[in-house]
Design a protein around this motif. Structure first.
Motif: not given
Length: 423
Positions: A80-83, A89-100
């Motif tokens: 996921l790309e966060a701007a 935080h939404l990316s992490l809450r969605a279950g995306c590992p930090p390395e992605r």
């Protein structure tokens, strides 16, 4: 695989009828946005098929920030790309590992930088001042973090100035004409290992994307030579591939793009550099439609107007810039089946209290009556995410359809939700 025109035309009516028959829409649901979950899966599979093995496909959160959709992509291996900080935080809450997770905000604060370094996400600095902030935070001591610099490749603009970011001037990144300073920034920072670009989105052609990638690959070689080692290990080519919003706006296919990129930038396939992408519009737009109930039908001054429950609150660009942004419209009966019969010019007015709130003027559509549904095609990207609080209307329910099943991705906002927003 690209769906057939017949499937594309029929799917919104089938999905709407299914949602209505399953009781997922009641009288309070004056509008809804519906996603084709299997279509979303197919989009990610197409990227994995066309791009180099190991490419991180980081879907742009801003295009469709529904956590259920983001989580589905992450479970299938996407990033996921966060701007912004909240998108991180939404990316992490969605279950995306930090390395992605790719963090690309152009206005990162010190606390956001500190947190991103601690998490170990892929962080792209926007400018030299941000690199100095990272120096002060001792970015090189964060072994998990993957750090890069955004560069404007200055390859030109597309046909829509507001969505083009690779002209001679851009608010984003450092311009390629500062290549000497860019090379020195890498020489000074052994931890700086990536280059990032984004050319633009709708209105930009494949030639701009491939020229931008080629320019950054050449810059990467120059950096490697100056540093005396292979320093640039990842190239983030951004997203932006245009999509078709109907016959009046044809667009290239992802296969066309991947073929051109492989021809112009073969080392992305043959070399050690890892590619990243950040597709948003292409990923989501064609996988979702919006539907708004027709509340009233008016005839005056020789014009027929349908008053519906979506307008500039969710379709800011089509309402404010109708000559640039246009969605195909269709009409469904109260049970979701397509309305047939003769077509005539209709104005489609939204629910907001200003004169410009029109989804369309003089559009050829079947006759409408209160209780019908106005269907807005290809609304899966940059619609719900641009929801406006003007008139304090409630954001609509979001549904996902898969085979013969319907699930609620996000409930319709309640009045209490809106009041809570305003404090």
């Amino acid at each position: 695989m690209t769906p057939s025109p017949e499937h594309r035309a029929a799917w919104p009516f089938r999905a709407l009828a299914l949602a209505l028959s399953r009781g997922q829409l009641d009288e309070d649901d004056t509008a809804v946005i519906v996603y084709d979950l299997e279509g979303l899966d197919a989009r990610l599979a197409e990227l994995n098929r066309l791009f180099p093995a190991g490419t991180l496909h980081a879907a742009a959160v801003k295009a469709a920030p529904l956590r259920a959709l983001l989580a589905r992509l992450c479970r299938a291996g996407a990033g996921l790309e966060a701007a912004s900080g909240p998108e991180l935080h939404l990316s992490l809450r969605a279950g995306c590992p930090p390395e992605r997770v790719v963090f690309d905000s152009p206005a990162k604060t010190l606390p956001e930088l500190r947190q991103a370094l601690a998490l170990g996400v892929h962080l792209n600095a926007d400018n030299f001042q941000e690199l100095e902030r990272m120096d002060a935070l001792d970015a090189g001591s964060s072994p998990a973090a993957s750090l890069g610099l955004r560069v404007n490749p200055q390859v030109g603009e597309g046909s829509i100035a507001a969505t083009s970011v690779a002209g001679q001037y851009s608010k984003f990144g450092e311009p390629l004409e500062k290549r000497g300073e860019i090379v020195r920034a890498f020489q000074k920072r052994p931890w700086l290992r990536g280059l990032h670009m984004h050319v633009g989105s709708q209105g930009c052609g494949i030639g701009l994307f491939t020229a931008g990638a080629r320019a950054l690959l050449d810059l990467g070689r120059e950096i490697d030579r100056a540093c005396g080692e292979r320093r640039v290990l990842r190239l983030d080519i951004g997203g932006g591939l245009p999509v078709s919003y109907g016959p009046s706006s044809p667009a290239p296919s992802m296969e066309d793009y991947a073929t051109a990129l492989r021809r112009e930038c073969p080392e992305l396939w043959d070399g050690p550099m890892r590619a990243f992408t950040e597709f948003g519009r292409w990923m989501f737009a064609g996988q979702g439609f919006a539907a708004a109930r027709v509340e009233y039908v008016k005839e005056q001054a020789g014009q027929r107007t349908a008053v519906v429950h979506l307008g500039a609150d969710m379709f800011l660009r089509p309402c404010y810039l109708p000559d640039t942004w246009r969605h195909e419209l269709a009409v469904a009966a109260p049970d979701g089946t397509p309305k047939q019969g003769s077509r005539s010019p209709w104005n489609v007015a939204g629910p907001l209290c200003f004169a410009g709130d029109f989804l369309a003027r003089g559009r050829e559509l079947p006759d409408m009556a209160p209780g019908d549904w106005l269907v807005v095609r290809d609304a899966g990207a940059y619609t719900l995410s641009m929801w406006s609080r003007y008139n304090s209307r409630q954001a609509p329910k979001a549904l996902g359809v898969e085979a013969d099943g319907v699930e609620v991705l996000k409930a319709r906002e309640s009045v209490e939700d809106v009041l809570r927003f305003w404090g």
